[in-house]
Design a protein around this motif. Structure first.
Motif: not given
Length: 332
Positions: A28-34, A54-63, A74-80
């Protein structure tokens, strides 16, 4: 690939949190902040996460596990886009002053530390055991045992300890999980006893925490380092009773005894002196052991004639030199 639920509406926040090893609050924090939120929201604004989410969040977790600050992750994960190699594995051929460090804020008070500490701390706070294990193994592989211990493991352990101390009973589970995995990583790096050096030589190094002292991780790091150098050890771990320690010294005739004390109240100078004065062997060829005092508990305490290392590398060098300089059978 994560599949949506049978109703086709996607995963709930709780289900996704369990899959990723993070808390629902974090999502929820990642949704609200990023702005990393679900594409579908059900009735009552309930979140439903699609496979693309889920794919975006998996990238977020790896980073974030690699130490990337959350906003940048978050910027990198959203950009793919692909994760830059330099972010995941910084160039360790650079001199110390040029190595990548992160100054970004995090959940734990880490200060100016290696980027790997950031990722390790975030993984520990998320209770993401696989990520913690992978990062510890990578730190030892990429940097070597000494640097991994002194510049990755210790700063992160200290940060968790400070957070726990300032937050009541909160974060105790984080400290337990991180400590367990650090211990496991050090033991995996320890060479089996059968592979240690044998043949005519002084006795092994005996490593023990003084009575009342349970903090054995520094000794585990030293044990791994000695085994890495091919030196035989006997690791006794935490809170060894004085009588048992004395009996072990006379039974195995160690080349050195390392006594670890984390706190001043546990450090016993009379015990150290007693061990230093212990003798064994036949009459006319009696031998004694060298004693090394390790840990902050010994600061300001008298230890005349005993070894006082300044860190892990110094302890390894002193003990290695002591072992190499003692001819077989020569009284010490």
């Amino acid at each position: 690939m994560v599949r949506p639920d049978p109703a086709g509406a996607g995963l709930t926040t709780g289900a996704l949190a369990r899959r990723l090893g993070v808390s629902p609050t974090t999502l929820r924090s990642w949704d609200r902040r990023y702005g990393i939120g679900p594409a579908v929201r059900g009735e009552g604004r309930h979140r439903r996460w699609t496979p693309q989410d889920v794919a975006v969040l998996e990238a977020m977790c790896r980073l974030t596990s690699a130490g990337v600050p959350p906003a940048e992750a978050a910027r990198t994960a959203r950009s793919g886009s692909e994760v830059p190699e330099a972010v995941v594995a910084p160039d360790m051929t650079l001199p110390e002053a040029g190595r990548a460090r992160s100054h970004a804020g995090g959940t734990l008070p880490l200060g100016d530390v290696r980027q790997e500490c950031r990722g390790l701390a975030r993984a520990a706070v998320r209770l993401d055991a696989p990520a913690v294990e992978q990062q510890l193994a990578s730190a030892i592989r990429d940097h070597g045992l000494i640097v991994a211990w002194q510049e990755v493991m210790v700063p992160t352990l200290h940060a968790v300890g400070r957070k726990w101390a300032s937050s009541g009973d909160r974060y105790v589970e984080v400290e337990h999980l991180l400590s367990w995995h650090v211990s496991s990583a050090l033991r995996r790096h320890t060479r089996p006893l059968s592979a240690q050096a044998t043949g005519p030589a002084p006795g092994p190094m005996l490593l023990a925490c003084v009575p009342g002292e349970q903090h054995s991780l520094p000794l585990e790091a030293l044990n791994a380092g000695l085994c890495e150098r091919g030196l035989p050890t006997r690791m006794f771990g935490g809170a060894v009773p004085a009588e048992a320690l004395s009996a072990a010294v006379t039974r195995i005739g160690p080349a050195a005894v390392v006594l670890w004390a984390q706190t001043r109240s546990a450090a016993s100078v009379p015990l150290a002196q007693h061990i230093a004065g212990a003798q064994w062997g036949v009459r006319g060829a009696r031998a004694r052991t060298a004693v090394m005092l390790g840990g902050p508990g010994w600061l300001g305490r008298s230890g005349k004639g005993m070894l006082r290392p300044t860190g892990l590398r110094d302890a390894l060098d002193q003990l290695s030199g002591l072992y190499a300089e003692s001819p077989p059978g020569e009284p010490q």
